[in-house]
Motif scaffolding. Structure first.
Motif, mmCIF file in Angstrom:
data_model
loop_
_atom_site.group_PDB
_atom_site.id
_atom_site.type_symbol
_atom_site.label_atom_id
_atom_site.label_comp_id
_atom_site.label_asym_id
_atom_site.label_seq_id
_atom_site.Cartn_x
_atom_site.Cartn_y
_atom_site.Cartn_z
ATOM 1 N N ARG A 185 0.951 -1.138 -0.044
ATOM 2 C CA ARG A 185 0.030 -0.181 0.070
ATOM 3 C C ARG A 185 0.737 1.288 0.135
ATOM 4 O O ARG A 185 0.404 2.504 -0.475
ATOM 5 N N SER A 186 2.198 0.978 0.649
ATOM 6 C CA SER A 186 2.853 2.195 0.425
ATOM 7 C C SER A 186 4.142 2.489 -0.533
ATOM 8 O O SER A 186 4.838 3.420 -0.425
ATOM 9 N N GLY A 187 4.199 1.481 -1.460
ATOM 10 C CA GLY A 187 5.132 1.319 -2.428
ATOM 11 C C GLY A 187 5.091 1.978 -3.730
ATOM 12 O O GLY A 187 4.981 1.505 -4.605
ATOM 13 N N VAL A 188 4.598 3.380 -3.454
ATOM 14 C CA VAL A 188 4.159 4.339 -4.781
ATOM 15 C C VAL A 188 5.559 4.356 -5.578
ATOM 16 O O VAL A 188 5.236 4.155 -6.775
ATOM 17 N N THR A 189 6.383 4.759 -5.035
ATOM 18 C CA THR A 189 7.671 5.161 -5.858
ATOM 19 C C THR A 189 8.925 4.009 -5.766
ATOM 20 O O THR A 189 9.833 3.875 -6.477
ATOM 21 N N GLU A 190 8.576 2.721 -4.967
ATOM 22 C CA GLU A 190 9.141 1.726 -4.995
ATOM 23 C C GLU A 190 9.482 1.022 -6.244
ATOM 24 O O GLU A 190 8.399 1.020 -7.167
ATOM 25 N N PRO A 191 10.495 0.715 -6.737
ATOM 26 C CA PRO A 191 10.937 0.119 -8.249
ATOM 27 C C PRO A 191 10.098 -1.315 -8.071
ATOM 28 O O PRO A 191 10.328 -2.121 -7.334
ATOM 29 N N GLY A 192 9.820 -1.759 -9.301
ATOM 30 C CA GLY A 192 9.296 -2.922 -9.598
ATOM 31 C C GLY A 192 10.497 -4.147 -9.718
ATOM 32 O O GLY A 192 11.338 -3.421 -9.918
ATOM 33 N N PRO A 193 10.284 -5.160 -9.873
ATOM 34 C CA PRO A 193 11.291 -6.284 -10.152
ATOM 35 C C PRO A 193 12.014 -6.004 -11.227
ATOM 36 O O PRO A 193 13.059 -6.630 -11.367
ATOM 37 N N GLY A 194 11.316 -5.894 -12.379
ATOM 38 C CA GLY A 194 11.836 -5.725 -13.706
ATOM 39 C C GLY A 194 11.630 -6.758 -14.646
ATOM 40 O O GLY A 194 10.972 -7.744 -14.338
ATOM 41 N N ARG A 195 12.006 -6.785 -15.803
ATOM 42 C CA ARG A 195 11.539 -7.745 -16.994
ATOM 43 C C ARG A 195 12.538 -9.080 -16.565
ATOM 44 O O ARG A 195 12.000 -10.131 -16.921
#
Length: 161
Positions: A138-148
């Motif tokens: 719920r708080s990971g708005v700017t956290e990067p995703g894991p990627g391709r």
């Protein structure tokens, strides 16, 4: 096609009933022959009309359009793999969880412990965190995703199932 066959059958039966109701019984064969010929011509017309090049082009266009839509959706999903965790949680996680459920037959609503254990066995703890539908941040708005790379590894493991 069923309508044409049914109409042909009714035409033949009707012509025979009319010939039987008449006084000259020698017309039964002629009237039945004409009715069968009309029914066969109607069926031939239907089959020729259905196999026109326009109908074939329409089917090809529909298949091409379907392929373009699938390609567009796939490109969008792949681009979201490099986006933020929020995008991953909104778009990729539900799709991957659905694919996981279909591939393994595990339903989250039936037995959560078995669902979680199957996910950890299949993906490992690191990748399961990105597939698990219960792990939405719920708080990971700017956290990067894991990627391709993570998406590719998840998809490869799903293919092996």
């Amino acid at each position: 096609m069923k309508r044409i066959v049914a109409a042909g059958f009714l035409l033949v039966a009707g012509s025979e009933l009319l010939a039987l109701a008449g006084t000259d019984r020698s017309l039964i064969l002629i009237m039945s022959g004409v009715a069968v010929a009309c029914a066969l011509l109607g069926l031939r017309w239907y089959l020729v009309r259905d196999s026109r090049p326009d109908a074939e082009e329409q089917r090809i266009d529909d298949a091409a359009e379907s392929l373009r839509r699938w390609l567009s959706r796939t490109e969008t999903l792949i681009s979201q793999a490099d986006a933020t965790r929020r995008d991953w949680d909104r778009h990729l996680r539900p799709t991957l969880a659905r694919q996981f459920e279909m591939a393994t037959g595990q339903k989250r609503s039936k037995d959560r412990a078995a669902y979680d254990a199957t996910g950890r066995i299949l993906f490992g703890a690191d990748l399961w965190a990105w597939v698990d539908p219960e792990n939405v941040s719920r708080s990971g708005v700017t956290e990067p995703g894991p990627g391709r790379a993570a998406l590719d590894e998840i998809l490869q493991r799903l293919e092996r199932v």
